[in-house]
Design a protein around this motif. Sequence first.
Motif, PDB file in Angstrom:
ATOM      1  N   VAL A  21       0.839  -1.196   0.000  1.00  0.00           N
ATOM      2  CA  VAL A  21       0.000   0.000   0.000  1.00  0.00           C
ATOM      3  C   VAL A  21       0.879   1.252   0.000  1.00  0.00           C
ATOM      4  O   VAL A  21       0.619   2.210  -0.732  1.00  0.00           O
ATOM      5  CB  VAL A  21      -0.971  -0.007   1.209  1.00  0.00           C
TER       6      VAL A  21
ATOM      7  N   LEU B 268       1.190   4.342  -2.769  1.00  0.00           N
ATOM      8  CA  LEU B 268       1.059   5.741  -2.367  1.00  0.00           C
ATOM      9  C   LEU B 268       2.273   6.554  -2.813  1.00  0.00           C
ATOM     10  O   LEU B 268       2.134   7.626  -3.391  1.00  0.00           O
ATOM     11  CB  LEU B 268       0.874   5.836  -0.850  1.00  0.00           C
TER      12      LEU B 268
ATOM     13  N   GLU C 189       2.253   7.112  -6.495  1.00  0.00           N
ATOM     14  CA  GLU C 189       1.288   8.162  -6.843  1.00  0.00           C
ATOM     15  C   GLU C 189       1.885   9.552  -6.631  1.00  0.00           C
ATOM     16  O   GLU C 189       1.588  10.485  -7.375  1.00  0.00           O
ATOM     17  CB  GLU C 189       0.037   7.983  -5.980  1.00  0.00           C
TER      18      GLU C 189
ATOM     19  N   GLU D 255      -2.089   9.460   5.341  1.00  0.00           N
ATOM     20  CA  GLU D 255      -2.644   8.967   4.084  1.00  0.00           C
ATOM     21  C   GLU D 255      -2.518   7.445   3.997  1.00  0.00           C
ATOM     22  O   GLU D 255      -3.432   6.756   3.536  1.00  0.00           O
ATOM     23  CB  GLU D 255      -1.942   9.618   2.898  1.00  0.00           C
TER      24      GLU D 255
ATOM     25  N   GLU E 132      -5.215   5.898   6.119  1.00  0.00           N
ATOM     26  CA  GLU E 132      -6.506   5.934   5.424  1.00  0.00           C
ATOM     27  C   GLU E 132      -6.557   4.914   4.288  1.00  0.00           C
ATOM     28  O   GLU E 132      -7.565   4.248   4.088  1.00  0.00           O
ATOM     29  CB  GLU E 132      -6.773   7.329   4.877  1.00  0.00           C
ATOM     30  N   ALA E 133      -5.463   4.794   3.537  1.00  0.00           N
ATOM     31  CA  ALA E 133      -5.408   3.841   2.422  1.00  0.00           C
ATOM     32  C   ALA E 133      -5.517   2.409   2.925  1.00  0.00           C
ATOM     33  O   ALA E 133      -6.200   1.577   2.317  1.00  0.00           O
ATOM     34  CB  ALA E 133      -4.126   4.025   1.621  1.00  0.00           C
TER      35      ALA E 133
ATOM     36  N   ARG F 123      -9.103   1.712   3.725  1.00  0.00           N
ATOM     37  CA  ARG F 123      -9.905   1.460   2.519  1.00  0.00           C
ATOM     38  C   ARG F 123      -9.605   0.088   1.949  1.00  0.00           C
ATOM     39  O   ARG F 123     -10.490  -0.576   1.433  1.00  0.00           O
ATOM     40  CB  ARG F 123      -9.602   2.540   1.462  1.00  0.00           C
ATOM     41  N   THR F 124      -8.342  -0.339   2.017  1.00  0.00           N
ATOM     42  CA  THR F 124      -7.932  -1.607   1.437  1.00  0.00           C
ATOM     43  C   THR F 124      -8.416  -2.789   2.273  1.00  0.00           C
ATOM     44  O   THR F 124      -8.842  -3.803   1.723  1.00  0.00           O
ATOM     45  CB  THR F 124      -6.394  -1.677   1.324  1.00  0.00           C
TER      46      THR F 124
END
Length: 68
Positions: free
Chosen positions: A11, A15, A18, A58, A61-62, A65-66
């Motif tokens: 993850v 990030l 990105e 971040e 949070e990721a 979500r995952t």
Amino acid sequence: DFRDAVAVAHVLRALLDELGIVGWPKTSGGRGVHVYVRIEPRWGFIDVRHAAIAIGRELDEAIGRTWS
């Protein structure tokens, strides 16, 4: 356990990709894994600290979500 660290690393890599940042993992003698990133010397301690906190938030949070 280490499997969790590997999952989080994937993850984090997504990030960082990105953001256009390359990270290099480094083991820390049994205490975990650190990720080193190159930064320009123009950034001060406070700027780097704020960036690290923002990336950590971040990432948190990721992961939520995952894994939800």
